[in-house]
Design a protein around this motif. Sequence first.
Motif, PDB file in Angstrom:
ATOM      1  N   LYS A  78       9.561   3.677   6.308  1.00 54.78           N
ATOM      2  CA  LYS A  78       8.510   4.030   5.939  1.00 54.78           C
ATOM      3  C   LYS A  78       7.275   2.991   5.422  1.00 54.78           C
ATOM      4  O   LYS A  78       7.947   2.016   4.847  1.00 54.78           O
ATOM      5  CB  LYS A  78       8.399   5.356   5.202  1.00 54.78           C
ATOM      6  N   VAL A  79       6.163   3.124   5.753  1.00 45.02           N
ATOM      7  CA  VAL A  79       5.159   2.260   4.934  1.00 45.02           C
ATOM      8  C   VAL A  79       4.343   3.003   3.944  1.00 45.02           C
ATOM      9  O   VAL A  79       3.886   3.947   4.520  1.00 45.02           O
ATOM     10  CB  VAL A  79       4.156   1.556   5.846  1.00 45.02           C
ATOM     11  N   TYR A  80       4.350   2.814   2.835  1.00 44.87           N
ATOM     12  CA  TYR A  80       3.300   3.388   1.600  1.00 44.87           C
ATOM     13  C   TYR A  80       2.299   2.652   1.541  1.00 44.87           C
ATOM     14  O   TYR A  80       2.423   1.445   1.319  1.00 44.87           O
ATOM     15  CB  TYR A  80       4.410   3.434   0.482  1.00 44.87           C
ATOM     16  N   ASP A  81       1.284   3.376   1.079  1.00 41.86           N
ATOM     17  CA  ASP A  81      -0.005   2.840   0.373  1.00 41.86           C
ATOM     18  C   ASP A  81      -0.308   3.723  -0.427  1.00 41.86           C
ATOM     19  O   ASP A  81      -0.007   4.979  -0.644  1.00 41.86           O
ATOM     20  CB  ASP A  81      -0.972   2.546   1.658  1.00 41.86           C
ATOM     21  N   LEU A  82      -1.547   3.228  -1.349  1.00 44.83           N
ATOM     22  CA  LEU A  82      -2.199   4.101  -2.258  1.00 44.83           C
ATOM     23  C   LEU A  82      -2.753   5.363  -1.527  1.00 44.83           C
ATOM     24  O   LEU A  82      -3.331   5.142  -0.588  1.00 44.83           O
ATOM     25  CB  LEU A  82      -3.236   3.356  -3.183  1.00 44.83           C
ATOM     26  N   ALA A  83      -2.641   6.536  -2.100  1.00 46.00           N
ATOM     27  CA  ALA A  83      -3.344   7.743  -1.509  1.00 46.00           C
ATOM     28  C   ALA A  83      -4.837   7.506  -1.409  1.00 46.00           C
ATOM     29  O   ALA A  83      -5.204   7.975  -0.429  1.00 46.00           O
ATOM     30  CB  ALA A  83      -3.011   8.932  -2.507  1.00 46.00           C
ATOM     31  N   GLU A  84      -5.310   6.804  -2.216  1.00 46.27           N
ATOM     32  CA  GLU A  84      -6.892   6.896  -2.113  1.00 46.27           C
ATOM     33  C   GLU A  84      -7.243   5.990  -0.796  1.00 46.27           C
ATOM     34  O   GLU A  84      -8.408   6.030  -0.410  1.00 46.27           O
ATOM     35  CB  GLU A  84      -7.490   6.118  -3.420  1.00 46.27           C
ATOM     36  N   ARG A  85      -6.256   5.013  -0.451  1.00 47.80           N
ATOM     37  CA  ARG A  85      -6.502   3.963   0.991  1.00 47.80           C
ATOM     38  C   ARG A  85      -6.289   4.858   2.166  1.00 47.80           C
ATOM     39  O   ARG A  85      -6.317   4.585   3.291  1.00 47.80           O
ATOM     40  CB  ARG A  85      -5.904   2.767   0.760  1.00 47.80           C
ATOM     41  N   VAL A  86      -5.182   6.004   2.051  1.00 50.20           N
ATOM     42  CA  VAL A  86      -4.735   6.832   2.941  1.00 50.20           C
ATOM     43  C   VAL A  86      -5.462   7.909   3.307  1.00 50.20           C
ATOM     44  O   VAL A  86      -5.795   8.154   4.467  1.00 50.20           O
ATOM     45  CB  VAL A  86      -3.366   6.943   2.773  1.00 50.20           C
ATOM     46  N   LEU A  99       3.452  11.009  17.317  1.00 51.53           N
ATOM     47  CA  LEU A  99       3.398  11.654  16.007  1.00 51.53           C
ATOM     48  C   LEU A  99       2.997  10.293  15.179  1.00 51.53           C
ATOM     49  O   LEU A  99       2.137  10.621  14.104  1.00 51.53           O
ATOM     50  CB  LEU A  99       4.974  11.749  15.507  1.00 51.53           C
ATOM     51  N   ASN A 100       3.320   9.019  15.372  1.00 54.02           N
ATOM     52  CA  ASN A 100       3.013   7.951  14.422  1.00 54.02           C
ATOM     53  C   ASN A 100       1.484   7.763  14.707  1.00 54.02           C
ATOM     54  O   ASN A 100       0.754   7.196  13.745  1.00 54.02           O
ATOM     55  CB  ASN A 100       3.720   6.813  14.952  1.00 54.02           C
ATOM     56  N   GLN A 101       1.017   8.006  16.003  1.00 53.11           N
ATOM     57  CA  GLN A 101      -0.406   7.800  16.120  1.00 53.11           C
ATOM     58  C   GLN A 101      -1.344   8.800  15.360  1.00 53.11           C
ATOM     59  O   GLN A 101      -2.252   8.424  14.692  1.00 53.11           O
ATOM     60  CB  GLN A 101      -0.668   8.160  17.649  1.00 53.11           C
ATOM     61  N   LEU A 102      -0.734   9.954  15.227  1.00 56.54           N
ATOM     62  CA  LEU A 102      -1.535  11.257  14.440  1.00 56.54           C
ATOM     63  C   LEU A 102      -1.638  10.661  12.911  1.00 56.54           C
ATOM     64  O   LEU A 102      -2.184  10.737  12.297  1.00 56.54           O
ATOM     65  CB  LEU A 102      -0.889  12.296  14.646  1.00 56.54           C
ATOM     66  N   LEU A 103      -0.369  10.213  12.625  1.00 59.56           N
ATOM     67  CA  LEU A 103      -0.244   9.846  11.098  1.00 59.56           C
ATOM     68  C   LEU A 103      -1.142   8.482  10.874  1.00 59.56           C
ATOM     69  O   LEU A 103      -2.163   8.474   9.843  1.00 59.56           O
ATOM     70  CB  LEU A 103       1.206   9.237  10.982  1.00 59.56           C
ATOM     71  N   GLY A 104      -1.297   7.646  11.791  1.00 57.30           N
ATOM     72  CA  GLY A 104      -2.173   6.556  11.717  1.00 57.30           C
ATOM     73  C   GLY A 104      -3.881   6.915  11.891  1.00 57.30           C
ATOM     74  O   GLY A 104      -4.512   6.385  10.779  1.00 57.30           O
ATOM     75  N   GLU A 146       2.443   5.025   7.555  1.00 57.61           N
ATOM     76  CA  GLU A 146       2.937   4.448   8.820  1.00 57.61           C
ATOM     77  C   GLU A 146       4.431   4.960   8.719  1.00 57.61           C
ATOM     78  O   GLU A 146       5.271   4.602   7.777  1.00 57.61           O
ATOM     79  CB  GLU A 146       2.746   3.243   9.254  1.00 57.61           C
ATOM     80  N   ARG A 147       5.155   5.358   9.943  1.00 58.00           N
ATOM     81  CA  ARG A 147       6.474   5.188  10.024  1.00 58.00           C
ATOM     82  C   ARG A 147       6.925   4.762  11.291  1.00 58.00           C
ATOM     83  O   ARG A 147       6.572   4.947  12.327  1.00 58.00           O
ATOM     84  CB  ARG A 147       7.102   6.822  10.008  1.00 58.00           C
ATOM     85  N   ASN A 148       8.168   3.945  11.189  1.00 53.91           N
ATOM     86  CA  ASN A 148       8.918   3.535  12.450  1.00 53.91           C
ATOM     87  C   ASN A 148      10.260   3.746  12.354  1.00 53.91           C
ATOM     88  O   ASN A 148      11.012   3.268  11.576  1.00 53.91           O
ATOM     89  CB  ASN A 148       8.784   1.993  12.441  1.00 53.91           C
ATOM     90  N   GLY A 149      10.897   5.122  13.039  1.00 54.91           N
ATOM     91  CA  GLY A 149      11.824   5.623  12.942  1.00 54.91           C
ATOM     92  C   GLY A 149      12.034   6.229  11.528  1.00 54.91           C
ATOM     93  O   GLY A 149      11.224   7.110  11.166  1.00 54.91           O
TER      94      GLY A 149
END
Length: 375
Positions: free
Chosen positions: A175-183, A67-72, A169-172
Amino acid sequence: MTQQQMRRLALARQGLASPQPFGSGCQAVLRAIEHLGYVQIDALSVVERAHHHTLWARVADYAPAQLNQLLGERRIFEYWSHAAAYLPMRDYRFALPRMNAIRNGTHPYFSNVDARLMREILARVRGEGELHTRALSGSRSDKGSWWNWGPGRRALDKLFMQGDLMVSERNGMQKVYDLAERVLPTGVDLREPTRHEYAAYLLDGTVRAHGLVTFKQVMHLNRDKALKAAMRDLLTERIDAGQLTAVENKALPDSYIDTRLLNPPSSEIQPGRVQLLSPFDNAVIHRDRLNRLFGFDYRLECYLPATKRVYGYFCLPILLGDRFIGRIDCKARRAEQRFEVLSLHIEDSTVDKTELAPLLDEAIREFAKFNGCEY
């Protein structure tokens, strides 16, 4: 179509009729999420969290890291469906109406948020990079900073909900947040859908995932009167075009079926297969439809005071073939690698408990293994 045929159709469309309907590996996880439309995220960890449990029930070799792989890989994203959820990145534009309503103040939530803190958080993420939520913990006494848990958390949540920040990214539950434009991946559709397009998105997704749907289910927790009117118009259009058929069934009022599924092939549901589902599983989350279609009156009791619980704190629905036959209250004691069954309720009087016992025992053992425990 008989009630049993409708039940089997519903389970088949949900990916619960056979052990490996979406294949295996990370691509199967993506196919499952795209087919279901969303997978609900939940913080409760009495047993493995709902998002992992729901996917494990449909992907034989599912591992939480997928799941985290797909998120990444930016194939899925976190946002809000009827609750916090993983959604296919292809559907990102359908999150825009909620994001924009929160941003412009027409959405009823997130009104009491410190705009200065929001600007400070955005500037910090823009200048310093990703923000880890673990940085928030242990600093609640720092009253002079946005790291203060209450105001800072609300500001962070609003930035997420209005689409300025995304979870990268999420670990358990960290959560790790970033600017939407970078994600957001290059080429993602950023056109806000019209009301008709949004209604079609809701209807098509629900019909795809369930085959047989009710109006209440399609509009789950959505109180927008204009959207409800648009949905009624769309249903009429689809019926007139022969794509949907209204179902004449007193047990399921105001329900509709994909016309192509009116004469489904013989079901391959294994009559002796036992599955333990998450309380937040897509197949059971619409409690009224669950009760009307399967005759299973289910309620999650963890939100009730202990004195008012009938079955247990976190009972899982038990599916046997095409019937929900009861519920089981479990707890994964991971530190001890021990899986505990706190209570078991078999409510279907037609079930042969002698035949059920080994099937249920095997299902519990498999689920315990998934939870990293022995049973």
